[in-house]
Design a protein around this motif. Structure first.
Motif, PDB file in Angstrom:
ATOM      1  N   MET A  69      52.834  48.133  48.540  1.00 11.10           N
ATOM      2  CA  MET A  69      51.482  48.166  47.927  1.00 11.10           C
ATOM      3  C   MET A  69      51.102  49.820  48.068  1.00 11.10           C
ATOM      4  N   HIS A  95      54.350  46.065  42.948  1.00  3.50           N
ATOM      5  CA  HIS A  95      53.058  45.046  42.769  1.00  3.50           C
ATOM      6  C   HIS A  95      53.496  43.645  42.404  1.00  3.50           C
ATOM      7  N   PRO A 131      46.523  45.886  48.039  1.00  2.80           N
ATOM      8  CA  PRO A 131      46.382  45.434  46.807  1.00  2.80           C
ATOM      9  C   PRO A 131      44.950  45.438  45.988  1.00  2.80           C
ATOM     10  N   VAL A 134      45.354  48.803  44.241  1.00  4.32           N
ATOM     11  CA  VAL A 134      46.350  48.768  43.267  1.00  4.32           C
ATOM     12  C   VAL A 134      45.863  47.858  42.033  1.00  4.32           C
ATOM     13  N   ASN A 135      45.403  46.905  42.201  1.00  6.25           N
ATOM     14  CA  ASN A 135      44.818  46.170  41.053  1.00  6.25           C
ATOM     15  C   ASN A 135      43.564  46.781  40.415  1.00  6.25           C
TER      16      ASN A 135
END
Length: 256
Positions: A69, A95, A131, A134-135
């Motif tokens: 990630m 991802h 995460p 990242v999202n």
């Protein structure tokens, strides 16, 4: 070399370049992203093939949330800075693999996966942090709302687990600083102050209960024992927590 350690450096490089143009830092971040890509598991005979290994050392063949990630986050920052599609493709690959093999149904992430397919189920605060970031960055890169919904789902699940569950203080401050920074990155998009308030409450507890007034240093238990020792990494993490809380919230969009 450990891929996650290099990813932290790469994320520092892109943050530095994003705040004040620095071609040297950008070149280094590119090289690190290429290093991470070289760590991708290409053997189709492995259980759950794919994923970036944790380290090049022969004594470990784990593929970790924290080696995949942050690599995705670095690639997304490079996509923002350069517009080169290969970085977005890398990020989506890391991802997708991590979500498929290491994300639990409740939205939280297990630590790592062995080549035999065995999952190490520990839930660390910094594994949840990445995460979220990242999202958030995938939403910015693509405009797709599903990434923002997922960022909020992971963030809220981690708040429930660590803050509401009373577990956040059990984790090292250097894990928590990473987690909180990415919660603020998400908050820079969705608004509100829930995550900043949680970070502020953590900082206040650290100041009240972990600080030695005589030295100004912070003491944390090691292996469950408060032995009076200090670690540089812990002091740096606490400084980072307080420093980020002093930032203008308008700058939180640059955090990684």
């Amino acid at each position: 070399m450990f891929y996650d350690d290099n990813e932290w450096v790469g994320l520092l490089d892109v943050q530095a370049h994003g705040m004040a143009p620095n071609p040297t830092a950008l070149r280094e971040a590119r090289r690190i992203s290429d290093l991470v890509e070289s760590g991708w598991d290409v053997d189709p005979t492995h259980a759950d093939p794919g994923g970036v290994f944790w380290t090049q050392a022969p004594w470990s063949t784990d593929r970790n949330t924290v080696s995949n990630m942050p690599g995705a986050e670095l690639a997304l920052r490079l996509f923002q800075l350069t517009g080169e599609r290969r970085y977005l493709d890398r990020a989506q690959k890391y991802h997708t693999w991590t979500n498929r093999y290491l994300q639990r149904p409740d939205g939280l992430y297990s630590d790592h996966l062995g080549l035999d397919g065995t999952i190490e189920p520990t839930v660390w605060s910094y594994d949840q942090r990445v995460p979220v970031g990242v999202n958030t960055l995938l939403h910015r890169a693509t405009g797709e709302r599903r990434y923002l919904r997922e960022a909020r789902r992971v963030a809220d699940a981690s708040i429930a687990h660590f803050v509401d569950g009373g577990r956040v203080d059990d984790h090292p401050p250097f894990f928590n600083s990473i987690w909180f920074k990415n919660l603020l990155l998400l908050e820079s998009v969705v608004g509100g102050c829930t995550y900043r308030n949680a970070m502020t409450a953590y900082a206040e507890r650290v100041w009240r209960h972990r600080r030695d007034p005589a030295t100004g240093l912070f003491h944390f238990p090691h292996d469950g024992v408060l032995d009076g020792s200090t670690q540089l990494l812990e002091q740096a993490a606490v400084v980072q927590v307080f420093a980020v809380l002093a930032w203008d919230p308008a700058d939180h969009a640059t955090l990684s």
